[in-house]
Design an enzyme around this catalytic site. Structure first.
Site, PDB file in Angstrom:
ATOM      1  N   GLY A 109      20.670 -76.201  34.623  1.00 18.02           N
ATOM      2  CA  GLY A 109      21.529 -76.469  35.768  1.00 18.02           C
ATOM      3  C   GLY A 109      20.899 -77.532  36.650  1.00 18.02           C
ATOM      4  CB  CYS A 110      20.683 -77.845  40.316  1.00 19.53           C
ATOM      5  SG  CYS A 110      19.856 -78.816  41.578  1.00 19.53           S
TER       6      CYS A 110
END
Length: 210
Positions: free
Chosen positions: A43-44
């Site tokens: 993800g991020c």
């Protein structure tokens, strides 16, 4: 908000067979160099970096982009979801202090690998779950753990993590590096990354740097 299914893995870690029975490295392999690299997408990348930097044996974590078709992409380009790249981190580690298996444990705790092309409110192919392997051994181990976790139904849904060969990694702009440590008061860091990081640290309390 991005969620970390910490409780599932507290149970998982007590199931010794999942990680203890992993395929062993062939004795014919050449001795590893002092440092090795794992390229992981959870993800991020701000969140990924903040978590993996805590682990003993991890020498450096670099945020960047990989897995796409656009050369030298900018963050803005990747955010459009049209470059094919995932936000990822190159994790430089000392295999004498932390193994690839242990990094994979951290990988499966650091995010929800059953979410397709998203982590919480971060939506898009750039936020997909992925392991970009650097050699056949990393590929074998990644596939082994995914199969094992699915078989033991560690999650309510099957893991959707991509396992792809590493090709090229583009380092993100300088302001993305060490983002959490330099921007802890930013709302995203304070209300998204910080809670996840605290959960991660509780699971790996015996593996954290002093």
């Amino acid at each position: 908000m991005k969620k970390l299914i910490c409780n599932l893995f507290l149970v998982l870690f007590s199931t010794v067979s999942v990680f203890a029975s992993a395929p062993k490295s062939p004795k014919t392999l050449k001795p590893v160099s002092r440092l090795d690299t794992a390229t992981l997408a959870t993800g991020c990348f701000w969140c990924t970096e903040a978590k993996f930097k805590q682990l003993k044996g991890v020498e450096k974590v670099v945020s960047g982009f990989t897995g796409g078709h656009v050369a030298h992409p900018s963050y803005r380009q990747v955010c459009t979801g049209t470059t094919g790249h995932a936000e990822a981190c190159n994790i430089i580690y000392d295999p004498k202090k932390i193994s690839f298996d242990e990094l994979l444990k951290a990988f499966f705790v650091a995010h929800d690998p059953t979410q397709l092309n998203r982590q919480g409110n971060d939506v898009g192919t750039q936020y997909r779950s992925a392991i970009f392997y650097h050699n056949p051994e990393q590929k074998q181990k990644a596939e082994y753990y995914i199969k094992k976790l699915n078989a033991e139904k560690a999650y309510k849904q099957n893991i959707v993590t991509e396992v792809k060969p590493f090709t090229v990694f583009y380092k993100a702009e300088d302001y993305h590096q060490d983002y959490f440590s330099r921007n802890g008061d930013v709302p995203y860091c304070k209300y998204v990354i910080q809670p996840e990081l605290e959960k991660f640290k509780k699971v790996f309390k015996d593996k954290l740097k002093n």
